[in-house]
Design a protein around this motif. Structure first.
Motif, short mmCIF file in Angstrom:
data_model
loop_
_atom_site.label_atom_id
_atom_site.label_comp_id
_atom_site.label_asym_id
_atom_site.label_seq_id
_atom_site.Cartn_x
_atom_site.Cartn_y
_atom_site.Cartn_z
N UNK A 1 30.08 53.57 37.33
CA UNK A 1 29.99 53.27 36.26
C UNK A 1 30.84 51.44 36.44
N UNK A 2 30.81 51.33 37.43
CA UNK A 2 31.00 49.71 38.13
C UNK A 2 29.79 49.03 38.07
N UNK A 3 28.54 49.65 38.34
CA UNK A 3 27.54 49.91 37.64
C UNK A 3 26.57 49.32 36.26
N UNK A 4 27.70 49.90 35.77
CA UNK A 4 27.03 49.72 34.68
C UNK A 4 28.01 49.06 33.93
N UNK A 5 28.47 48.06 34.12
CA UNK A 5 29.53 47.09 33.16
C UNK A 5 29.98 46.12 34.43
N UNK A 6 29.05 45.43 33.78
CA UNK A 6 29.20 43.96 34.82
C UNK A 6 30.88 43.35 34.72
N UNK A 7 31.55 44.08 33.55
CA UNK A 7 33.11 43.47 33.35
C UNK A 7 33.90 44.23 34.86
N UNK A 8 33.33 44.67 35.74
CA UNK A 8 34.05 45.00 36.58
C UNK A 8 34.04 45.01 37.81
N UNK B 1 46.94 48.25 43.47
CA UNK B 1 47.01 48.03 44.51
C UNK B 1 47.71 46.94 45.29
N UNK B 2 48.11 46.70 46.66
CA UNK B 2 49.18 46.06 46.95
C UNK B 2 50.58 46.45 47.17
N UNK B 3 50.89 47.58 47.14
CA UNK B 3 52.35 47.94 47.08
C UNK B 3 53.16 47.58 48.95
N UNK B 4 51.88 47.55 49.76
CA UNK B 4 52.44 46.93 50.80
C UNK B 4 53.96 45.50 50.78
N UNK B 5 53.05 44.54 49.62
CA UNK B 5 53.88 43.68 49.09
C UNK B 5 55.03 43.71 48.43
N UNK B 6 55.32 45.45 47.93
CA UNK B 6 56.42 45.48 47.09
C UNK B 6 56.33 45.33 45.54
N UNK B 7 54.88 44.80 45.08
CA UNK B 7 54.65 44.13 43.55
C UNK B 7 53.64 44.42 44.13
N UNK B 8 53.13 45.62 43.84
CA UNK B 8 51.98 45.95 42.93
C UNK B 8 51.30 45.28 41.80
N UNK B 9 49.51 44.94 41.91
CA UNK B 9 49.09 44.78 40.64
C UNK B 9 48.37 45.73 40.94
N UNK B 10 48.40 45.86 38.75
CA UNK B 10 47.45 46.61 38.26
C UNK B 10 46.25 45.78 38.16
N UNK B 11 45.54 46.55 38.46
CA UNK B 11 43.85 46.30 38.46
C UNK B 11 43.41 46.71 37.57
N UNK B 12 42.25 46.83 37.97
CA UNK B 12 41.35 46.95 36.38
C UNK B 12 41.32 48.00 35.74
N UNK B 13 41.55 47.79 34.38
CA UNK B 13 42.11 49.56 33.90
C UNK B 13 40.22 49.75 33.12
N UNK B 14 40.06 50.67 33.35
CA UNK B 14 38.20 51.07 32.03
C UNK B 14 38.70 52.47 31.92
#
Length: 170
Positions: A26-33, A66-79
């Protein structure tokens, strides 16, 4: 349509390779990811930080924290694949990652999505400086990998990033 979709973070080990292959296709077919490595996806699946939406065995959506180690996860790409895009599936996927009291951060280049996240989940608009501070620099460090730099450059040349913060659920 979404009644046949199963949204989960609990993928059995034997199915993980197939899930990762589908996401990478899916990543290869969607340039926005923004690309993610097989290693990162495998680790995220093992730790329950990758939400996948499955229609039988077919990946129709995915969402990474991503990044729960910092205590504040980043919600990455929702596809979500085009034929399954609706507020219900997006909501189910976000609900699964926003279940604890941890704050979370997100960045989007889609004003409509930012507004929806604010109205539906209580995110608030923020700044790059606050997101970097909340994640203790992890947000910025994740963007220093060559593949992510290329993706960020492609996105930021087309649109202004919108930074969002979710305070966590009580």
């Amino acid at each position: 349509m979404t009644e046949t979709i199963h949204v989960t973070t609990d993928v059995v080990e034997g199915a993980r390779d197939g899930i990762i292959e589908q996401i990478q296709a899916l990543v290869k077919t969607e340039p926005s990811i923004s690309p993610r490595s097989d290693r990162q996806l495998r680790r995220s699946l093992a730790k329950g930080r990758l939400v996948v939406a499955l229609d039988d065995d077919r990946v129709v959506g995915w969402f990474l924290a991503e990044g729960r180690a910092s205590g504040v996860p980043e919600l990455g790409f929702l596809f979500v694949v085009r034929e399954h895009r609706n507020g219900e599936l997006f909501r189910s996927m976000l609900d699964l990652l926003l279940t604890d009291d941890l704050p979370a951060v997100a960045v989007t280049f889609q004003p409509g999505f930012a507004l929806w996240a604010q109205r539906t989940f209580g995110f608030r608009e923020s700044s790059l400086a606050e997101v970097i501070w909340l994640t203790r620099g992890a947000f910025l460090a994740r963007r220093m990998m060559p593949a992510r730099i290329r993706a960020v450059r492609a996105h930021t040349s087309k649109a202004r990033p919108l930074y969002l913060v979710h305070e966590g659920r009580s």
